[in-house]
Design a protein around this motif. Structure first.
Motif, PDB file in Angstrom:
ATOM      1  N   GLU A  30       0.834  -1.212   0.000  1.00 19.82           N
ATOM      2  CA  GLU A  30       0.000   0.000   0.000  1.00 19.82           C
ATOM      3  C   GLU A  30       0.863   1.254   0.000  1.00 19.82           C
ATOM      4  OE1 GLU A  30      -3.950  -1.614   2.381  1.00 19.82           O
ATOM      5  OE2 GLU A  30      -2.153  -1.075   3.523  1.00 19.82           O
ATOM      6  N   LEU A  31       1.936   1.235   0.790  1.00 22.77           N
ATOM      7  CA  LEU A  31       2.831   2.392   0.814  1.00 22.77           C
ATOM      8  C   LEU A  31       3.525   2.561  -0.532  1.00 22.77           C
ATOM      9  CD1 LEU A  31       3.962   4.724   2.492  1.00 22.77           C
ATOM     10  CD2 LEU A  31       5.745   3.173   3.314  1.00 22.77           C
ATOM     11  N   ALA A  32       3.897   1.463  -1.158  1.00 20.18           N
ATOM     12  CA  ALA A  32       4.531   1.527  -2.482  1.00 20.18           C
ATOM     13  C   ALA A  32       3.582   2.171  -3.500  1.00 20.18           C
ATOM     14  CB  ALA A  32       4.936   0.132  -2.942  1.00 20.18           C
ATOM     15  N   ARG A  33       2.322   1.757  -3.480  1.00 21.57           N
ATOM     16  CA  ARG A  33       1.346   2.352  -4.408  1.00 21.57           C
ATOM     17  C   ARG A  33       1.132   3.835  -4.119  1.00 21.57           C
ATOM     18  NH1 ARG A  33      -1.054  -2.641  -3.840  1.00 21.57           N
ATOM     19  NH2 ARG A  33      -2.438  -1.956  -2.167  1.00 21.57           N
ATOM     20  N   ALA A  34       1.012   4.186  -2.845  1.00 19.05           N
ATOM     21  CA  ALA A  34       0.729   5.580  -2.469  1.00 19.05           C
ATOM     22  C   ALA A  34       1.883   6.517  -2.804  1.00 19.05           C
ATOM     23  CB  ALA A  34       0.405   5.665  -0.974  1.00 19.05           C
ATOM     24  N   THR A  35       3.103   5.990  -2.817  1.00 21.01           N
ATOM     25  CA  THR A  35       4.282   6.834  -3.041  1.00 21.01           C
ATOM     26  C   THR A  35       4.892   6.692  -4.427  1.00 21.01           C
ATOM     27  OG1 THR A  35       5.740   5.109  -2.175  1.00 21.01           O
ATOM     28  CG2 THR A  35       4.927   6.782  -0.585  1.00 21.01           C
ATOM     29  N   SER A  36       4.442   5.691  -5.180  1.00 19.04           N
ATOM     30  CA  SER A  36       5.057   5.351  -6.484  1.00 19.04           C
ATOM     31  C   SER A  36       6.533   4.979  -6.318  1.00 19.04           C
ATOM     32  CB  SER A  36       4.897   6.497  -7.489  1.00 19.04           C
ATOM     33  OG  SER A  36       3.536   6.737  -7.746  1.00 19.04           O
ATOM     34  N   ILE A  37       6.843   4.382  -5.184  1.00 20.95           N
ATOM     35  CA  ILE A  37       8.197   3.903  -4.898  1.00 20.95           C
ATOM     36  C   ILE A  37       8.111   2.384  -4.854  1.00 20.95           C
ATOM     37  CG2 ILE A  37      10.058   3.844  -3.181  1.00 20.95           C
ATOM     38  CD1 ILE A  37       9.023   6.618  -2.235  1.00 20.95           C
ATOM     39  N   GLY A  38       9.074   1.700  -5.436  1.00 23.30           N
ATOM     40  CA  GLY A  38       9.067   0.250  -5.461  1.00 23.30           C
ATOM     41  C   GLY A  38       9.161  -0.371  -4.077  1.00 23.30           C
ATOM     42  N   LYS A  39       8.526  -1.545  -3.935  1.00 26.11           N
ATOM     43  CA  LYS A  39       8.576  -2.253  -2.660  1.00 26.11           C
ATOM     44  C   LYS A  39      10.006  -2.586  -2.256  1.00 26.11           C
ATOM     45  CE  LYS A  39       5.895  -5.743  -1.941  1.00 26.11           C
ATOM     46  NZ  LYS A  39       5.023  -6.939  -2.083  1.00 26.11           N
ATOM     47  N   THR A  41      12.695  -0.885  -2.891  1.00 27.94           N
ATOM     48  CA  THR A  41      13.313   0.347  -2.386  1.00 27.94           C
ATOM     49  C   THR A  41      12.810   0.662  -0.986  1.00 27.94           C
ATOM     50  OG1 THR A  41      13.552   1.210  -4.630  1.00 27.94           O
ATOM     51  CG2 THR A  41      13.614   2.825  -2.828  1.00 27.94           C
ATOM     52  N   LEU A  42      11.487   0.539  -0.774  1.00 26.49           N
ATOM     53  CA  LEU A  42      10.929   0.802   0.558  1.00 26.49           C
ATOM     54  C   LEU A  42      11.477  -0.189   1.586  1.00 26.49           C
ATOM     55  CD1 LEU A  42       7.215   1.613  -0.296  1.00 26.49           C
ATOM     56  CD2 LEU A  42       8.936   3.187   0.598  1.00 26.49           C
ATOM     57  N   SER A  43      11.593  -1.448   1.195  1.00 26.40           N
ATOM     58  CA  SER A  43      12.141  -2.451   2.097  1.00 26.40           C
ATOM     59  C   SER A  43      13.587  -2.115   2.458  1.00 26.40           C
ATOM     60  CB  SER A  43      12.059  -3.837   1.460  1.00 26.40           C
ATOM     61  OG  SER A  43      12.621  -4.797   2.318  1.00 26.40           O
ATOM     62  N   ALA A  44      14.356  -1.701   1.474  1.00 31.99           N
ATOM     63  CA  ALA A  44      15.755  -1.328   1.735  1.00 31.99           C
ATOM     64  C   ALA A  44      15.822  -0.147   2.699  1.00 31.99           C
ATOM     65  CB  ALA A  44      16.471  -1.002   0.426  1.00 31.99           C
ATOM     66  N   ILE A  45      14.935   0.832   2.525  1.00 33.24           N
ATOM     67  CA  ILE A  45      14.906   1.993   3.426  1.00 33.24           C
ATOM     68  C   ILE A  45      14.537   1.547   4.837  1.00 33.24           C
ATOM     69  CG2 ILE A  45      13.654   4.130   3.960  1.00 33.24           C
ATOM     70  CD1 ILE A  45      13.522   4.580   0.869  1.00 33.24           C
ATOM     71  N   GLU A  46      13.498   0.692   4.964  1.00 28.72           N
ATOM     72  CA  GLU A  46      13.069   0.220   6.282  1.00 28.72           C
ATOM     73  C   GLU A  46      14.123  -0.627   6.984  1.00 28.72           C
ATOM     74  OE1 GLU A  46       9.346  -1.759   6.804  1.00 28.72           O
ATOM     75  OE2 GLU A  46       8.199   0.022   6.301  1.00 28.72           O
ATOM     76  N   HIS A  47      15.018  -1.207   6.232  1.00 32.34           N
ATOM     77  CA  HIS A  47      16.073  -2.028   6.829  1.00 32.34           C
ATOM     78  C   HIS A  47      17.409  -1.283   6.907  1.00 32.34           C
ATOM     79  CE1 HIS A  47      13.097  -5.128   5.900  1.00 32.34           C
ATOM     80  NE2 HIS A  47      13.592  -5.700   6.974  1.00 32.34           N
ATOM     81  N   GLY A  48      17.378   0.029   6.632  1.00 29.45           N
ATOM     82  CA  GLY A  48      18.569   0.858   6.772  1.00 29.45           C
ATOM     83  C   GLY A  48      19.612   0.654   5.696  1.00 29.45           C
ATOM     84  N   ARG A  49      19.204   0.053   4.574  1.00 30.90           N
ATOM     85  CA  ARG A  49      20.158  -0.207   3.494  1.00 30.90           C
ATOM     86  C   ARG A  49      19.999   0.758   2.323  1.00 30.90           C
ATOM     87  NH1 ARG A  49      18.123  -5.442   4.506  1.00 30.90           N
ATOM     88  NH2 ARG A  49      16.987  -5.280   2.551  1.00 30.90           N
ATOM     89  N   GLY A  50      18.843   1.394   2.210  1.00 35.31           N
ATOM     90  CA  GLY A  50      18.582   2.259   1.058  1.00 35.31           C
ATOM     91  C   GLY A  50      19.090   3.670   1.266  1.00 35.31           C
ATOM     92  N   ASN A  51      19.400   4.340   0.167  1.00 43.83           N
ATOM     93  CA  ASN A  51      19.782   5.745   0.199  1.00 43.83           C
ATOM     94  C   ASN A  51      18.598   6.566  -0.310  1.00 43.83           C
ATOM     95  OD1 ASN A  51      22.448   5.514   1.136  1.00 43.83           O
ATOM     96  ND2 ASN A  51      23.083   4.776  -0.874  1.00 43.83           N
ATOM     97  N   ALA A  52      17.795   7.068   0.599  1.00 45.04           N
ATOM     98  CA  ALA A  52      16.588   7.801   0.240  1.00 45.04           C
ATOM     99  C   ALA A  52      16.928   9.223  -0.189  1.00 45.04           C
ATOM    100  CB  ALA A  52      15.623   7.832   1.419  1.00 45.04           C
ATOM    101  N   THR A  53      16.343   9.645  -1.310  1.00 46.11           N
ATOM    102  CA  THR A  53      16.484  11.037  -1.729  1.00 46.11           C
ATOM    103  C   THR A  53      15.497  11.888  -0.936  1.00 46.11           C
ATOM    104  OG1 THR A  53      14.790  10.899  -3.439  1.00 46.11           O
ATOM    105  CG2 THR A  53      17.058  10.281  -4.088  1.00 46.11           C
ATOM    106  N   ILE A  54      15.656  13.185  -0.997  1.00 48.81           N
ATOM    107  CA  ILE A  54      14.724  14.077  -0.310  1.00 48.81           C
ATOM    108  C   ILE A  54      13.321  13.907  -0.884  1.00 48.81           C
ATOM    109  CG2 ILE A  54      15.036  16.173  -1.701  1.00 48.81           C
ATOM    110  CD1 ILE A  54      14.817  16.024   2.121  1.00 48.81           C
ATOM    111  N   ASP A  55      13.207  13.671  -2.199  1.00 47.80           N
ATOM    112  CA  ASP A  55      11.895  13.437  -2.811  1.00 47.80           C
ATOM    113  C   ASP A  55      11.249  12.170  -2.256  1.00 47.80           C
ATOM    114  OD1 ASP A  55      12.094  15.713  -4.379  1.00 47.80           O
ATOM    115  OD2 ASP A  55      12.892  14.634  -6.118  1.00 47.80           O
TER     116      ASP A  55
END
Length: 186
Positions: A30-39, A41-55
């Motif tokens: 649901e978060l992936a759909r709402a943000t147009s961000i891939g699952k 990428t979101l999983s990597a961010i939630e596990h502290g592995r992703g490099n999130a842009t300000i956008d």
């Protein structure tokens, strides 16, 4: 930005995204759909592995109805400590080898409560001026912890936090068994 600061910021973002997503009862899909961000990428961010842009941070914040600062700022007060079931190596203790979960040097009462909770059942404890609260899930799955910062816990998981804020336990499975430990003033 030092490597240490970068790692701390990623860890704070990861913990906050997961905490706020779970508290909002929004699935990763649901978060992936709402943000147009891939699952992924979101999983990597939630596990502290992703490099999130300000956008990316702005899009996640908007979808979770919080500010970007809420995602990048560590919650105030004493931290909530979560210990996942049987993680790490057992250590020698007064009862032989085992997994140390928590300790506290407190004055006042110590209470142990064994609770059997039904599907979707919710229990709350009011804030106390001092002390700690701990919970061990002995069966099922719950959202538990400070009412504004619940954490999803599975069988065998342990949580410990200060008693200074409201504490909630909500069942997210067909039922749950938990042991609650109240340490300190009542």
């Amino acid at each position: 930005m030092s490597e240490e600061m970068r790692a701390a910021t990623k860890a704070t973002l990861a913990a906050n995204v997961r905490r706020l997503r779970v508290a909002s009862r929004v699935s990763m899909s649901e978060l992936a759909r709402a943000t147009s961000i891939g699952k992924a990428t979101l999983s990597a961010i939630e596990h502290g592995r992703g490099n999130a842009t300000i956008d990316t941070v702005v899009a996640i914040a908007a979808a979770l109805r919080v500010t970007p600062a809420d995602l990048l700022t560590a919650p105030e007060g004493e931290p909530t400590v979560v210990t996942r079931a049987r993680t790490g190596e057992p250590v020698a203790g007064p009862l032989g080898p085992g997994w140390f979960l928590d300790g506290a040097d407190v004055e006042g009462a110590v209470e142990l409560w064994d609770l059997r909770l039904g599907p979707a059942e919710r229990r709350e404890l009011h804030p106390l001026p001092a002390g700690r609260r701990a919970l061990i899930v002995t069966g099922g799955r719950v959202l538990a912890g400070p009412a504004q910062q619940p954490v999803e816990l599975d069988t065998g998981d342990h949580l410990s936090c200060a008693a200074a804020s409201s504490f909630a336990i909500e069942v997210v499975s067909d039922g749950a068994d938990v042991v609650v430990v109240l340490l300190g003033a009542r």
